[in-house]
Scaffold this motif. Sequence first.
Motif, short mmCIF file in Angstrom:
data_model
loop_
_atom_site.label_atom_id
_atom_site.label_comp_id
_atom_site.label_asym_id
_atom_site.label_seq_id
_atom_site.Cartn_x
_atom_site.Cartn_y
_atom_site.Cartn_z
N GLU A 190 13.40 28.39 -34.16
CA GLU A 190 14.04 27.35 -33.52
C GLU A 190 13.64 27.58 -32.00
OE1 GLU A 190 18.14 28.02 -34.21
OE2 GLU A 190 18.04 27.04 -36.54
N ALA A 191 13.37 28.86 -31.48
CA ALA A 191 13.09 29.08 -30.31
C ALA A 191 11.58 28.45 -30.10
CB ALA A 191 12.96 30.63 -29.76
N VAL A 192 10.75 28.58 -30.79
CA VAL A 192 9.44 28.24 -30.66
C VAL A 192 9.43 26.75 -30.80
CG1 VAL A 192 7.25 28.09 -31.96
CG2 VAL A 192 8.30 30.36 -31.91
N ILE A 193 10.06 26.02 -31.68
CA ILE A 193 10.29 24.68 -31.72
C ILE A 193 10.73 23.92 -30.27
CG2 ILE A 193 11.64 22.57 -32.56
CD1 ILE A 193 11.32 24.21 -35.33
N ARG A 194 11.83 24.72 -29.51
CA ARG A 194 12.23 24.28 -28.28
C ARG A 194 11.02 24.49 -27.50
NH1 ARG A 194 16.79 27.17 -29.72
NH2 ARG A 194 16.27 29.09 -28.83
N GLN A 195 10.43 25.45 -27.47
CA GLN A 195 9.00 25.70 -26.62
C GLN A 195 7.98 24.63 -26.82
OE1 GLN A 195 7.52 29.58 -26.40
NE2 GLN A 195 9.44 30.51 -26.16
N ILE A 196 8.13 24.30 -27.93
CA ILE A 196 6.91 23.04 -28.29
C ILE A 196 7.57 21.71 -27.80
CG2 ILE A 196 6.14 21.46 -30.29
CD1 ILE A 196 5.89 24.16 -31.94
N ASP A 197 8.73 21.69 -27.78
CA ASP A 197 9.36 20.41 -27.20
C ASP A 197 9.24 20.50 -25.58
OD1 ASP A 197 10.24 19.29 -29.48
OD2 ASP A 197 12.16 20.16 -29.40
N GLU A 198 9.18 21.70 -24.87
CA GLU A 198 9.10 21.64 -23.48
C GLU A 198 7.63 21.29 -23.33
OE1 GLU A 198 10.40 25.69 -22.61
OE2 GLU A 198 12.79 25.33 -23.07
N ALA A 199 6.85 22.09 -23.86
CA ALA A 199 5.22 21.71 -23.79
C ALA A 199 5.02 20.24 -23.72
CB ALA A 199 4.55 22.53 -24.68
N LEU A 200 5.79 19.46 -24.77
CA LEU A 200 5.38 18.29 -24.85
C LEU A 200 5.85 17.32 -23.54
CD1 LEU A 200 6.32 17.37 -28.55
CD2 LEU A 200 3.93 16.86 -27.50
N ASP A 201 7.15 17.64 -23.36
CA ASP A 201 7.63 17.22 -22.03
C ASP A 201 6.98 17.42 -20.94
OD1 ASP A 201 9.83 16.40 -23.63
OD2 ASP A 201 11.38 17.85 -22.70
N ALA A 202 6.30 18.45 -20.97
CA ALA A 202 5.40 19.06 -19.58
C ALA A 202 3.99 18.46 -19.54
CB ALA A 202 5.53 20.50 -19.41
N LYS A 203 3.85 17.95 -20.89
CA LYS A 203 2.25 17.33 -21.18
C LYS A 203 1.42 18.39 -21.13
CE LYS A 203 3.08 12.37 -19.75
NZ LYS A 203 4.50 12.52 -20.58
N ASP A 204 1.84 19.63 -21.71
CA ASP A 204 1.15 20.92 -21.35
C ASP A 204 0.31 20.80 -23.04
OD1 ASP A 204 -0.19 23.43 -21.74
OD2 ASP A 204 1.36 24.39 -20.58
N HIS A 205 -1.01 20.38 -23.22
CA HIS A 205 -1.62 20.35 -24.34
C HIS A 205 -1.94 21.84 -24.90
CE1 HIS A 205 -3.68 18.35 -27.53
NE2 HIS A 205 -4.82 18.95 -27.34
N LYS A 206 -2.57 22.43 -24.25
CA LYS A 206 -2.96 23.71 -24.67
C LYS A 206 -1.90 24.67 -25.15
CE LYS A 206 -7.00 24.29 -21.56
NZ LYS A 206 -7.58 24.87 -20.45
N ARG A 207 -0.78 24.59 -24.33
CA ARG A 207 0.57 25.21 -24.82
C ARG A 207 1.17 24.69 -25.97
NH1 ARG A 207 6.33 25.39 -21.96
NH2 ARG A 207 7.30 27.41 -23.27
N PHE A 208 1.08 23.46 -26.32
CA PHE A 208 1.54 22.68 -27.46
C PHE A 208 0.55 23.05 -28.63
CE2 PHE A 208 0.97 19.10 -30.45
CZ PHE A 208 2.02 19.08 -30.80
N ILE A 209 -0.47 23.07 -28.49
CA ILE A 209 -1.56 23.42 -29.72
C ILE A 209 -1.28 24.90 -29.97
CG2 ILE A 209 -3.82 23.83 -30.22
CD1 ILE A 209 -3.03 20.93 -30.30
N ARG A 210 -1.24 25.89 -29.17
CA ARG A 210 -0.98 27.25 -29.25
C ARG A 210 0.29 27.62 -29.94
NH1 ARG A 210 -0.70 29.23 -24.13
NH2 ARG A 210 1.65 29.82 -24.39
N LEU A 211 1.56 26.81 -29.56
CA LEU A 211 2.70 27.15 -30.21
C LEU A 211 2.81 26.45 -31.53
CD1 LEU A 211 4.84 26.55 -27.04
CD2 LEU A 211 4.91 28.57 -28.40
N THR A 212 2.06 25.32 -31.84
CA THR A 212 2.20 24.64 -33.06
C THR A 212 1.55 25.56 -34.16
OG1 THR A 212 2.36 22.48 -32.06
CG2 THR A 212 1.54 22.56 -34.28
N GLU A 213 0.53 25.85 -33.58
CA GLU A 213 -0.52 27.02 -34.64
C GLU A 213 0.38 28.28 -34.89
OE1 GLU A 213 -4.13 27.67 -32.46
OE2 GLU A 213 -4.85 25.63 -33.14
N TYR A 214 0.97 28.95 -34.11
CA TYR A 214 1.94 29.86 -34.16
C TYR A 214 3.19 29.50 -35.07
CZ TYR A 214 5.11 33.88 -33.24
OH TYR A 214 5.68 34.81 -33.42
N LEU A 215 3.61 28.37 -34.94
CA LEU A 215 4.74 27.97 -35.63
C LEU A 215 4.32 27.94 -37.40
CD1 LEU A 215 7.75 27.29 -36.04
CD2 LEU A 215 7.01 24.94 -35.59
#
Length: 156
Positions: A127-152
């Motif tokens: 759930e914490a990773v999913i929240r961070q993915i949402d934050e990356a989407l909101d910030a339009k941080d594509h690299k962080r989004f990809i990294r967190l999605t792969e980790y999840l």
Amino acid sequence: MMNMTKYRKDFIDYILFNYEFDDRVAVWILNFIKSHPTVSRNVVFRDEGTVDRKLRISDSGSASPTLLFEKGNTVTVDGEVIFHELNMNQEHTLFLHFNLSRHDARYQKMKSLETDMDSTLEQMGQEAVIRQIDEALDAKDHKRFIRLTEYLNQIK
């Protein structure tokens, strides 16, 4: 949340009070585990899955050896070697398994509680990773989004 270390120590007291062991070193080791703060904090009562360090303790009515310690490919029944290993590697998780000659509901409950707690912690982590993915989407941080999605995907 309950204090798991205290709960584990109380459970070891219960085992010591309700079961007999052919090798008195088993009692000595259990008393060491429950009285040592670091070791008792790192003990878990679960026996499924791949584990690095596992101590099996059998009561007098069981056909198994009283003490059996596994670490990697090494197996020993020598109580002094087991004690030395526990003392020298206090920070490592120790999976403690009891071979009891009779069904014990309290032991089953203890193992279930440990498994449930692991599942809860795993879920909280996801759930914490999913929240961070949402934050990356909101910030339009594509690299962080990809990294967190792969980790999840790896941890699921």
